[in-house]
Enzyme design. Structure first.
Site, short mmCIF file in Angstrom:
data_model
loop_
_atom_site.label_atom_id
_atom_site.label_comp_id
_atom_site.label_asym_id
_atom_site.label_seq_id
_atom_site.Cartn_x
_atom_site.Cartn_y
_atom_site.Cartn_z
N CYS A 162 63.78 77.72 -9.85
CA CYS A 162 64.42 78.24 -10.87
C CYS A 162 64.10 77.51 -11.78
CB CYS A 162 65.30 78.89 -11.65
SG CYS A 162 65.56 80.36 -9.88
N HIS A 302 69.08 77.59 -19.51
CA HIS A 302 69.39 78.46 -18.63
C HIS A 302 69.75 79.66 -18.46
CE1 HIS A 302 67.08 78.27 -14.35
NE2 HIS A 302 68.96 78.85 -13.68
N GLU A 313 76.19 75.13 -17.17
CA GLU A 313 75.37 74.54 -18.16
C GLU A 313 76.28 74.40 -19.00
OE1 GLU A 313 71.38 75.72 -19.87
OE2 GLU A 313 72.30 77.07 -18.79
N LYS A 334 66.61 84.99 -21.43
CA LYS A 334 66.65 85.24 -19.67
C LYS A 334 67.36 87.68 -19.81
CE LYS A 334 66.64 81.88 -16.52
NZ LYS A 334 66.08 80.73 -17.45
N HIS A 339 65.21 87.19 -15.22
CA HIS A 339 64.75 86.16 -14.30
C HIS A 339 63.46 85.78 -13.32
CE1 HIS A 339 64.90 81.49 -12.98
NE2 HIS A 339 66.70 82.14 -12.11
N PHE A 399 68.02 76.61 -7.16
CA PHE A 399 69.03 76.72 -5.79
C PHE A 399 68.04 75.03 -5.56
CE2 PHE A 399 69.60 81.62 -4.09
CZ PHE A 399 70.37 81.17 -5.57
#
Length: 412
Positions: A162, A302, A313, A334, A339, A399
């Site tokens: 991502c 994010h 975050e 998002k 996403h 990830f």
């Protein structure tokens, strides 16, 4: 000597709009791109999550049929967004040897791969399409853009989950600084609303399961958030040196002032709970921009709407900005788009460009009760940005422990 890198064109195909402008307008209107899926495979495989944020305009409705047939949806979306961005930039005349492509995907042509596997099992090897590999390879979006625009300087692909397309923007900045090109088409694409990914993410307890209320399922920072919503689409930005842009009389949206890319080396899926890698990426982006944290006026976070990720975050942001972080206008877009995995960073950078150009932080929809552990300045209504020069950061984490941040500065 450092060059100024500017953004002269934008394009997007998203769950809330078929173009960059339509997506921005829908974002500002507080629309949600998430809906219940109507595909037969949802019931066939008894999927526990029955909704996603599919693209509002299918790419095959935009591309000519012979072109679309030779591309996986991930490349179709990429080309649609690049065509818009290129036209928006004024279709610059540039030596093909000085035109590059930095384009990302997190997964690649999974529809082609899995359809080919079904064909092999059910109909035999002779019925597998000859173009299967060129369509499924993760560099196919970059290749499709490169071939369409005759970009011969380079066509590079990042696949860092991502964080992919934010990393591609940071790479494009470096490539332009290094003099490898005068113009770069950069961005990212994803088309992974597929039963295998829906089942896998659901199994990992990463996705929201609000089947009874999909439009409000993505709710970053809400105390009752329960996971992300799968989205799809692409976004492209045309980047060039300021010298090249001024010489051709281009309209300049903003400056791509810097980027930072780091790795957590902590866990294959979980964020470092202390946010050290994210903090270093933020710091590196600001350092490359020649800026301090006190200059930042807006953050596109994010913020996936996962219980752990949103807090991690925030920890990173607080480590960089201190107490001031709670007064900087933040947008978690998002909530509207879902996403887009490997395409999400480029889209959020595009929204960040428009935010500082229009002096407004987009709304973050679906906030119920804001988590007291994340006391950011986030709102369901658009927030005006302060007067004067603007400097914003856009964050992406993926990830594998990938962290990527870009810093974007106003030009007027």
């Amino acid at each position: 000597m450092s060059k100024k890198i500017v953004i002269t064109g934008i394009g997007a195909s998203t769950p809330i709009g078929g173009t960059a402008v339509d997506s921005w307008n829908a974002l500002m209107a507080g629309e949600s791109g998430t809906h219940t899926l109507t595909h037969e495979w949802v019931a066939t495989y008894e999927l526990p999550v029955k909704f996603a944020a599919e693209a509002k305009v299918r790419p095959e409705e935009v591309l000519e049929r012979p072109v679309a047939k030779r591309l996986d949806p991930v490349s179709q979306f990429a080309l649609v967004s690049a065509l818009e961005a290129w036209a928006d930039a004024g279709s610059p005349e540039v030596d093909p040897d000085r035109l590059g492509v930095d384009f990302a995907t997190g997964i690649g042509g999974m529809w082609t791969l899995l359809d080919a596997w079904d064909t092999l099992r059910e109909r035999g090897p002779r019925r597998v399409m000859p173009l299967t590999v060129p369509m499924l390879m993760p560099n196919a979006p970059a290749a499709a853009i490169s071939m369409h625009f005759h970009a011969r300087a380079f066509a590079r692909t990042v696949a860092s989950a991502c964080a992919s397309s934010t990393e591609s923007l940071a790479n494009a900045y470096d490539h332009l600084q290094a003099g490898l090109a005068d113009v770069v088409i950069a961005g990212g694409s994803e088309s992974a609303v597929h039963p295998i990914t829906m089942a896998a993410f659901a199994s990992a307890q990463a996705m929201s399961k609000r089947n009874d209320d999909p439009e409000h399922a993505s709710r970053p920072y809400s105390i009752d958030r329960d996971g992300f919503v799968m989205g799809e689409g692409a976004a492209s930005l045309v980047l060039e040196t300021e010298e090249h842009a001024l010489a051709r009389g281009a309209r300049i949206y903003a400056e791509l002032a810097g980027g930072g890319v780091t790795a957590d080396a902590y866990h294959i899926t979980a964020n470092d709970p202390e946010g050290k890698g994210a903090m270093r990426a933020l710091t590196a982006a600001l350092a490359q921009a020649g800026a301090t944290p006190d200059e930042v006026t807006h953050i596109n976070a994010h913020a996936t709407s996962t219980p752990v990720g949103d807090i991690a975050e925030y920890v990173a942001l607080r480590n960089v900005f201190g107490d001031r972080v709670d007064s900087i206008p933040v947008s978690a877009t998002k909530a509207s788009t879902g996403h887009l995995l490997g395409g999400t960073g480029a889209l959020e950078a595009l929204f960040t460009v428009l935010a500082i150009r229009n002096r407004v932080a987009p709304p973050t929809i679906n906030i119920t009760t804001q988590d007291p552990e994340i006391p950011l300045s986030v709102s369901g209504e658009a927030q005006p940005l302060p007067e004067g020069p603007q400097l914003a950061v856009s964050n992406s984490f993926g990830f594998g422990g990938h962290n990527a941040v870009v810093a974007i500065r106003s030009v007027d």
